[in-house]
Design a protein around this motif. Structure first.
Motif, mmCIF file in Angstrom:
data_model
loop_
_atom_site.group_PDB
_atom_site.id
_atom_site.type_symbol
_atom_site.label_atom_id
_atom_site.label_comp_id
_atom_site.label_asym_id
_atom_site.label_seq_id
_atom_site.Cartn_x
_atom_site.Cartn_y
_atom_site.Cartn_z
ATOM 1 N N GLU A 180 0.824 -1.209 0.000
ATOM 2 C CA GLU A 180 0.000 0.000 0.000
ATOM 3 C C GLU A 180 0.857 1.258 0.000
ATOM 4 N N ARG A 181 0.190 2.376 -0.170
ATOM 5 C CA ARG A 181 0.863 3.676 -0.257
ATOM 6 C C ARG A 181 1.528 4.041 1.079
ATOM 7 N N ILE A 182 2.776 4.456 0.992
ATOM 8 C CA ILE A 182 3.507 4.929 2.158
ATOM 9 C C ILE A 182 2.954 6.307 2.513
ATOM 10 N N PRO A 183 2.579 6.529 3.763
ATOM 11 C CA PRO A 183 2.027 7.831 4.146
ATOM 12 C C PRO A 183 2.999 8.979 3.837
ATOM 13 N N ARG A 184 2.426 10.091 3.422
ATOM 14 C CA ARG A 184 3.175 11.282 3.015
ATOM 15 C C ARG A 184 4.219 11.719 4.047
ATOM 16 N N LYS A 185 3.908 11.545 5.324
ATOM 17 C CA LYS A 185 4.798 11.923 6.423
ATOM 18 C C LYS A 185 6.205 11.337 6.252
ATOM 19 N N TYR A 186 6.292 10.160 5.633
ATOM 20 C CA TYR A 186 7.562 9.446 5.488
ATOM 21 C C TYR A 186 8.241 9.726 4.144
ATOM 22 N N THR A 187 7.819 10.800 3.457
ATOM 23 C CA THR A 187 8.343 11.116 2.125
ATOM 24 C C THR A 187 8.940 12.519 2.091
ATOM 25 N N CYS A 188 9.572 12.844 0.966
ATOM 26 C CA CYS A 188 10.155 14.180 0.782
ATOM 27 C C CYS A 188 9.085 15.256 0.650
ATOM 28 N N ASP A 189 7.836 14.855 0.513
ATOM 29 C CA ASP A 189 6.743 15.827 0.400
ATOM 30 C C ASP A 189 6.231 16.287 1.766
ATOM 31 N N ASP A 190 6.840 15.801 2.837
ATOM 32 C CA ASP A 190 6.428 16.168 4.191
ATOM 33 C C ASP A 190 7.677 16.200 5.073
ATOM 34 N N VAL A 191 7.596 15.672 6.297
ATOM 35 C CA VAL A 191 8.716 15.763 7.243
ATOM 36 C C VAL A 191 9.828 14.752 6.970
ATOM 37 N N ASP A 192 9.596 13.762 6.109
ATOM 38 C CA ASP A 192 10.637 12.836 5.646
ATOM 39 C C ASP A 192 11.318 12.089 6.797
ATOM 40 N N VAL A 193 10.506 11.552 7.716
ATOM 41 C CA VAL A 193 11.047 10.735 8.805
ATOM 42 C C VAL A 193 10.872 9.259 8.443
ATOM 43 N N SER A 194 11.712 8.420 9.024
ATOM 44 C CA SER A 194 11.616 6.991 8.743
ATOM 45 C C SER A 194 10.367 6.401 9.394
ATOM 46 N N PRO A 195 9.740 5.436 8.720
ATOM 47 C CA PRO A 195 8.559 4.794 9.307
ATOM 48 C C PRO A 195 8.963 3.787 10.378
ATOM 49 N N PRO A 196 8.057 3.491 11.299
ATOM 50 C CA PRO A 196 8.339 2.438 12.269
ATOM 51 C C PRO A 196 8.317 1.085 11.564
ATOM 52 N N LEU A 197 9.221 0.208 11.956
ATOM 53 C CA LEU A 197 9.284 -1.144 11.400
ATOM 54 C C LEU A 197 9.355 -2.141 12.544
ATOM 55 N N GLN A 198 8.812 -3.336 12.297
ATOM 56 C CA GLN A 198 8.824 -4.401 13.307
ATOM 57 C C GLN A 198 9.163 -5.711 12.601
ATOM 58 N N TRP A 199 9.882 -6.580 13.307
ATOM 59 C CA TRP A 199 10.183 -7.879 12.733
ATOM 60 C C TRP A 199 10.114 -8.956 13.806
ATOM 61 N N SER A 200 10.022 -10.203 13.319
ATOM 62 C CA SER A 200 9.957 -11.334 14.238
ATOM 63 C C SER A 200 10.609 -12.549 13.595
ATOM 64 N N SER A 201 10.953 -13.500 14.445
ATOM 65 C CA SER A 201 11.488 -14.799 14.047
ATOM 66 C C SER A 201 12.777 -14.711 13.243
ATOM 67 N N ALA A 202 13.708 -13.865 13.697
ATOM 68 C CA ALA A 202 15.036 -13.868 13.075
ATOM 69 C C ALA A 202 15.617 -15.271 13.245
ATOM 70 N N PRO A 203 16.375 -15.740 12.265
ATOM 71 C CA PRO A 203 16.907 -17.104 12.338
ATOM 72 C C PRO A 203 17.798 -17.329 13.563
#
Length: 154
Positions: A14-37
């Motif tokens: 899906e579309r990345i919210p504008r907040k995380y782009t050069c068209d706004d504040v350009d901050v990194s989005p939160p990311l989460q992960w699980s089950s690293a080997p």
């Protein structure tokens, strides 16, 4: 369980919210992960746009992420070293840290891939390394990969 990467900010494909782009504040989005080997000693995150007119464009290079982390907060500071998070390389904007989606206007929808690599080592990589340098150093240490994708157009 398989190694998975997600974001609470947008659904896969899906579309990345504008907040995380050069068209706004350009901050990194939160990311989460699980089950690293099992045996993961560090993680590497690379974000890139394969649809850029000049070829694949690198937006974020983050390495030496501790193996016990399972997330990145929103707005990771754009500094070479982020305490408790890792070391950041140079993106194709020529800057350290995250540079959000910023496709040319009218170029259509671009895909942005976040790839998280699990490594069986903590590689010795200098600060401000490029994506190519990081991938060259880690290529024989990757024991798992998780991927997440969002889109953006202007």
């Amino acid at each position: 369980m398989s190694f998975t990467l997600t974001s609470p900010a947008f659904k896969y494909g899906e579309r990345i919210p504008r907040k995380y782009t050069c068209d706004d504040v350009d901050v990194s989005p939160p990311l989460q992960w699980s089950s690293a080997p099992p045996g993961t000693k560090s993680l590497v995150l690379i974000m890139e746009d394969p649809d850029a007119p000049i070829g694949t464009f690198t937006h974020w290079v983050l390495y030496n992420i501790p193996p016990d982390r399972t997330d990145l907060p929103e707005n990771v500071p754009k500094t070479p070293v982020v305490e408790g998070i890792g070391v950041q390389g140079i993106n194709d904007f020529g800057r350290v840290g995250y540079g959000g989606p910023c496709p040319p206007r009218g170029h259509g929808q671009h895909r942005y891939f976040f790839r998280l690599y699990a490594l069986n080592t903590v590689p010795n990589i200098k600060q401000r390394a490029s994506k190519d340098e990081v991938l060259r150093i880690i290529k024989n240490s990757i024991i798992g990969t998780a991927e997440y994708m969002g889109t953006y157009s202007r």
